[in-house]
Every structure is written in C-alpha cells, then in structure tokens.
Write a protein that holds these residues in place. Structure first.
Motif, PDB file in Angstrom:
ATOM      1  N   ALA A 115       0.831  -1.205   0.000  1.00 60.28           N
ATOM      2  CA  ALA A 115       0.000   0.000   0.000  1.00 60.28           C
ATOM      3  C   ALA A 115       0.866   1.254   0.000  1.00 60.28           C
ATOM      4  O   ALA A 115       0.511   2.266  -0.612  1.00 60.28           O
ATOM      5  CB  ALA A 115      -0.919  -0.017   1.227  1.00 60.28           C
ATOM      6  N   GLU A 116       2.015   1.165   0.674  1.00 61.91           N
ATOM      7  CA  GLU A 116       2.910   2.324   0.710  1.00 61.91           C
ATOM      8  C   GLU A 116       3.449   2.646  -0.675  1.00 61.91           C
ATOM      9  O   GLU A 116       3.555   3.826  -1.054  1.00 61.91           O
ATOM     10  CB  GLU A 116       4.057   2.044   1.684  1.00 61.91           C
ATOM     11  N   GLU A 117       3.802   1.623  -1.442  1.00 59.73           N
ATOM     12  CA  GLU A 117       4.275   1.871  -2.803  1.00 59.73           C
ATOM     13  C   GLU A 117       3.194   2.532  -3.654  1.00 59.73           C
ATOM     14  O   GLU A 117       3.480   3.434  -4.454  1.00 59.73           O
ATOM     15  CB  GLU A 117       4.713   0.561  -3.450  1.00 59.73           C
ATOM     16  N   LEU A 118       1.960   2.085  -3.502  1.00 61.51           N
ATOM     17  CA  LEU A 118       0.872   2.686  -4.268  1.00 61.51           C
ATOM     18  C   LEU A 118       0.675   4.150  -3.887  1.00 61.51           C
ATOM     19  O   LEU A 118       0.542   5.018  -4.756  1.00 61.51           O
ATOM     20  CB  LEU A 118      -0.427   1.913  -4.023  1.00 61.51           C
ATOM     21  N   MET A 119       0.659   4.428  -2.588  1.00 60.00           N
ATOM     22  CA  MET A 119       0.361   5.789  -2.132  1.00 60.00           C
ATOM     23  C   MET A 119       1.492   6.764  -2.421  1.00 60.00           C
ATOM     24  O   MET A 119       1.260   7.962  -2.586  1.00 60.00           O
ATOM     25  CB  MET A 119       0.062   5.765  -0.631  1.00 60.00           C
ATOM     26  N   TYR A 120       2.736   6.266  -2.471  1.00 64.70           N
ATOM     27  CA  TYR A 120       3.863   7.154  -2.674  1.00 64.70           C
ATOM     28  C   TYR A 120       4.412   7.080  -4.100  1.00 64.70           C
ATOM     29  O   TYR A 120       5.533   7.504  -4.368  1.00 64.70           O
ATOM     30  CB  TYR A 120       4.989   6.828  -1.679  1.00 64.70           C
ATOM     31  N   SER A 121       3.617   6.557  -5.020  1.00 62.42           N
ATOM     32  CA  SER A 121       4.062   6.462  -6.407  1.00 62.42           C
ATOM     33  C   SER A 121       4.213   7.852  -7.013  1.00 62.42           C
ATOM     34  O   SER A 121       3.363   8.721  -6.811  1.00 62.42           O
ATOM     35  CB  SER A 121       3.050   5.657  -7.227  1.00 62.42           C
ATOM     36  N   PRO A 122       5.296   8.086  -7.761  1.00 64.38           N
ATOM     37  CA  PRO A 122       5.536   9.416  -8.326  1.00 64.38           C
ATOM     38  C   PRO A 122       4.625   9.750  -9.504  1.00 64.38           C
ATOM     39  O   PRO A 122       4.450  10.924  -9.826  1.00 64.38           O
ATOM     40  CB  PRO A 122       7.000   9.355  -8.765  1.00 64.38           C
ATOM     41  N   ARG A 123       4.033   8.728 -10.144  1.00 70.66           N
ATOM     42  CA  ARG A 123       3.183   9.037 -11.303  1.00 70.66           C
ATOM     43  C   ARG A 123       2.090   7.994 -11.466  1.00 70.66           C
ATOM     44  O   ARG A 123       2.344   6.797 -11.456  1.00 70.66           O
ATOM     45  CB  ARG A 123       4.017   9.075 -12.600  1.00 70.66           C
ATOM     46  N   TRP A 124       0.861   8.493 -11.572  1.00 65.60           N
ATOM     47  CA  TRP A 124      -0.296   7.689 -11.932  1.00 65.60           C
ATOM     48  C   TRP A 124      -0.920   8.274 -13.198  1.00 65.60           C
ATOM     49  O   TRP A 124      -1.023   9.493 -13.334  1.00 65.60           O
ATOM     50  CB  TRP A 124      -1.372   7.752 -10.848  1.00 65.60           C
ATOM     51  N   ARG A 176     -16.561   3.399 -21.549  1.00 65.96           N
ATOM     52  CA  ARG A 176     -16.042   2.324 -22.397  1.00 65.96           C
ATOM     53  C   ARG A 176     -14.988   1.459 -21.701  1.00 65.96           C
ATOM     54  O   ARG A 176     -14.482   0.506 -22.284  1.00 65.96           O
ATOM     55  CB  ARG A 176     -15.467   2.921 -23.689  1.00 65.96           C
ATOM     56  N   GLY A 177     -14.668   1.815 -20.456  1.00 71.54           N
ATOM     57  CA  GLY A 177     -13.701   1.009 -19.729  1.00 71.54           C
ATOM     58  C   GLY A 177     -12.690   1.860 -18.989  1.00 71.54           C
ATOM     59  O   GLY A 177     -12.862   3.078 -18.845  1.00 71.54           O
ATOM     60  N   ALA A 178     -11.634   1.226 -18.530  1.00 71.07           N
ATOM     61  CA  ALA A 178     -10.608   1.913 -17.740  1.00 71.07           C
ATOM     62  C   ALA A 178      -9.232   1.429 -18.162  1.00 71.07           C
ATOM     63  O   ALA A 178      -9.057   0.301 -18.627  1.00 71.07           O
ATOM     64  CB  ALA A 178     -10.826   1.670 -16.249  1.00 71.07           C
ATOM     65  N   SER A 179      -8.257   2.298 -17.970  1.00 69.39           N
ATOM     66  CA  SER A 179      -6.868   1.938 -18.217  1.00 69.39           C
ATOM     67  C   SER A 179      -5.993   2.717 -17.254  1.00 69.39           C
ATOM     68  O   SER A 179      -6.395   3.766 -16.727  1.00 69.39           O
ATOM     69  CB  SER A 179      -6.460   2.244 -19.668  1.00 69.39           C
ATOM     70  N   PHE A 180      -4.794   2.200 -17.006  1.00 68.54           N
ATOM     71  CA  PHE A 180      -3.891   2.919 -16.114  1.00 68.54           C
ATOM     72  C   PHE A 180      -2.450   2.627 -16.491  1.00 68.54           C
ATOM     73  O   PHE A 180      -2.137   1.616 -17.131  1.00 68.54           O
ATOM     74  CB  PHE A 180      -4.142   2.548 -14.650  1.00 68.54           C
ATOM     75  N   GLU A 181      -1.595   3.537 -16.062  1.00 68.27           N
ATOM     76  CA  GLU A 181      -0.151   3.364 -16.131  1.00 68.27           C
ATOM     77  C   GLU A 181       0.405   3.930 -14.839  1.00 68.27           C
ATOM     78  O   GLU A 181       0.098   5.052 -14.445  1.00 68.27           O
ATOM     79  CB  GLU A 181       0.432   4.096 -17.325  1.00 68.27           C
ATOM     80  N   LEU A 182       1.215   3.135 -14.158  1.00 70.06           N
ATOM     81  CA  LEU A 182       1.650   3.474 -12.806  1.00 70.06           C
ATOM     82  C   LEU A 182       3.146   3.252 -12.670  1.00 70.06           C
ATOM     83  O   LEU A 182       3.649   2.174 -12.997  1.00 70.06           O
ATOM     84  CB  LEU A 182       0.883   2.599 -11.802  1.00 70.06           C
ATOM     85  N   ASP A 183       3.853   4.289 -12.205  1.00 71.77           N
ATOM     86  CA  ASP A 183       5.276   4.175 -11.887  1.00 71.77           C
ATOM     87  C   ASP A 183       5.428   4.038 -10.382  1.00 71.77           C
ATOM     88  O   ASP A 183       4.992   4.907  -9.619  1.00 71.77           O
ATOM     89  CB  ASP A 183       6.039   5.415 -12.359  1.00 71.77           C
ATOM     90  N   LEU A 184       6.032   2.946  -9.936  1.00 71.83           N
ATOM     91  CA  LEU A 184       6.234   2.714  -8.512  1.00 71.83           C
ATOM     92  C   LEU A 184       7.557   3.309  -8.042  1.00 71.83           C
ATOM     93  O   LEU A 184       8.471   3.539  -8.857  1.00 71.83           O
ATOM     94  CB  LEU A 184       6.217   1.210  -8.229  1.00 71.83           C
TER      95      LEU A 184
END
Length: 248
Positions: free
Chosen positions: A33-42, A49-57
C-alpha cells in the motif's frame, strides 16, 4: 502479470507470493500500500467504455493495465503519514479522496481480482458482528447469540451460556473449503456463508461452546492464509490463472 497487493507486515501475502511463484505464476509482483500511495506518477483513465492505467512505482517498476491478468487484493488501511503536515480537516478530506481513488482503481482492474473492494473496505466486504451472525445463521451454521441495546454503549454482549473453548479457523476460496477436517454441515454452511457474503476469499472462525464443537464466532475478508497450506495455494493459482474468464 499477476499482482499481490498488501500492507507492509502482512506475512500471509509474503507466504502467498512465495508459494505462487513456486507454482509458476510469473511475472508476479508483490506491491505494498505504501508503494501505491507514494508512487511518483499515476495515469488513470475511466470512461463508459472502460478503464486503463499506467503506474510508476517508487522501485522504478512500471505497471500497465493491459498487462494485468489477476490480482490477490489484501489491502487494508492506506498509509496517510504524508498528509500529517496538512490541517486536520484537509487531511481527512484528502485521505477520503485517496481512498475513493484507490477503490475505483481496484474495481477497474482487469482479469481475476480476489477480493474486489466494497463501499466500506478495500479488500472485500467488512460487516458488523451482528450481520455476520445473521448471515451465518442463514447459511445454517451454529452461531453465538448476543444482544445489543442503547445501554451497552456500542459494546456487544453475549447471552449467558457455556464459555467458548479453543479456536478453529477455516478458509473459503471460490467454493472450496480449506483447513482442518469438519462435519459436512459446517463445510456446506461455510461455503454458503461466503456465497451469501459475496466474498471470493473469506476467513471464518469457530469455537467449541461445550455443547456444539463448531460454533461460528466471526469472519473476515483478510484472513491468515497460511492454515490453508499447499492446497489453498494450488486453488489460488488456478483461480488467478483463470484471468478474464472469471470475475469476482
């Protein structure tokens, strides 16, 4: 790619991670959870029509929605230490907004997700003990009776009766029961309870009241997985490999 989402200090998540890797689930990522909350970019896009994401940990790993095939979701509380500099009102508001964002993201994840979030919790449906008791009774399980009134100051009190002895934990994962041997009625009732609770992975606790050897005392969508042993890991790997064929 498969994901295990958890809080720091979750030995069940680490146990599942090691066991699933040994069963050939790869690539498999353990993300806190800490990695998700402190990610530098979401980057999270949601539409009709749906959802998409790109996440930098923070660990420089990058996640893409199109790569996710399955998720074991064990997220409990979200860390909010980074909000302590804000005023209490702003801090509470920001924490609520972040929680809503993470819940929306979890709900949109593709593939097999065990357990998807609810309106009250990030990893399934948490319920008041009275609701768990009611559902367990509907499922045909022996239950501990209790009453609650405005004079109890919110505390639950058991009805007078034999003291509860010992403790036994069971796990239900998608129609399969794991744990020590149990009578058929307890097996069927436990599986039915998970169905009524609409929870993919559910932990149930039982005790002996001196009359009934198996009396339901509670349930949680965030149980200790380790008592399920290798059989649970085998079933969990099969469920996650099901990918988009099955939705929770």
């Amino acid at each position: 790619m498969w994901l295990i989402l958890c809080n720091l200090g979750d030995p069940s998540a680490l146990w599942a991670y090691q066991g699933l890797k040994a069963r050939g689930l790869s690539p498999l990522e353990l993300i806190s959870a800490e990695e998700l909350m402190y990610s530098p970019r979401w980057r999270y896009h949601l539409s009709s029509r749906g959802a998409s994401f790109e996440l930098d940990l923070p660990s420089h790993r990058r996640l893409h929605s199109e790569d996710v095939q399955g998720v074991l979701n064990r997220l409990g509380m979200l860390p909010t230490e980074h909000l302590l500099a804000a005023s209490p009102v702003d801090r509470d508001y920001a924490a609520q907004e972040l929680g809503a964002f993470i819940a929306s993201w979890l709900q949109s994840l593709p593939g097999r997700v065990i357990n998807r979030p609810s309106a009250l919790a990030l990893a399934g449906r948490y319920r008041h003990p009275s609701e768990w008791t009611w559902l367990a009774s509907r499922a045909g399980l022996p239950v501990v009776s209790f009453h609650q009134s405005s004079e109890d100051n919110g505390a639950l009190r058991g009805q007078p009766g034999p003291a509860l002895l010992g403790y036994q934990g069971l796990l239900v994962l998608e129609g399969e029961l794991f744990g020590p041997p149990v009578p058929a009625t307890i097996r069927e009732g436990s599986i039915q309870l998970a169905t009524l609770a609409r929870t993919s992975l559910l932990g149930l606790s039982f005790a002996n009241n001196g009359v009934e050897p198996w009396v339901f005392t509670g349930a949680t969508p965030l149980p200790d997985l380790r008592p399920g042993g290798p059989a649970l890991l085998d079933h969990l790997a099969r469920q996650l490999r099901a990918g988009t064929e099955v939705q929770s």
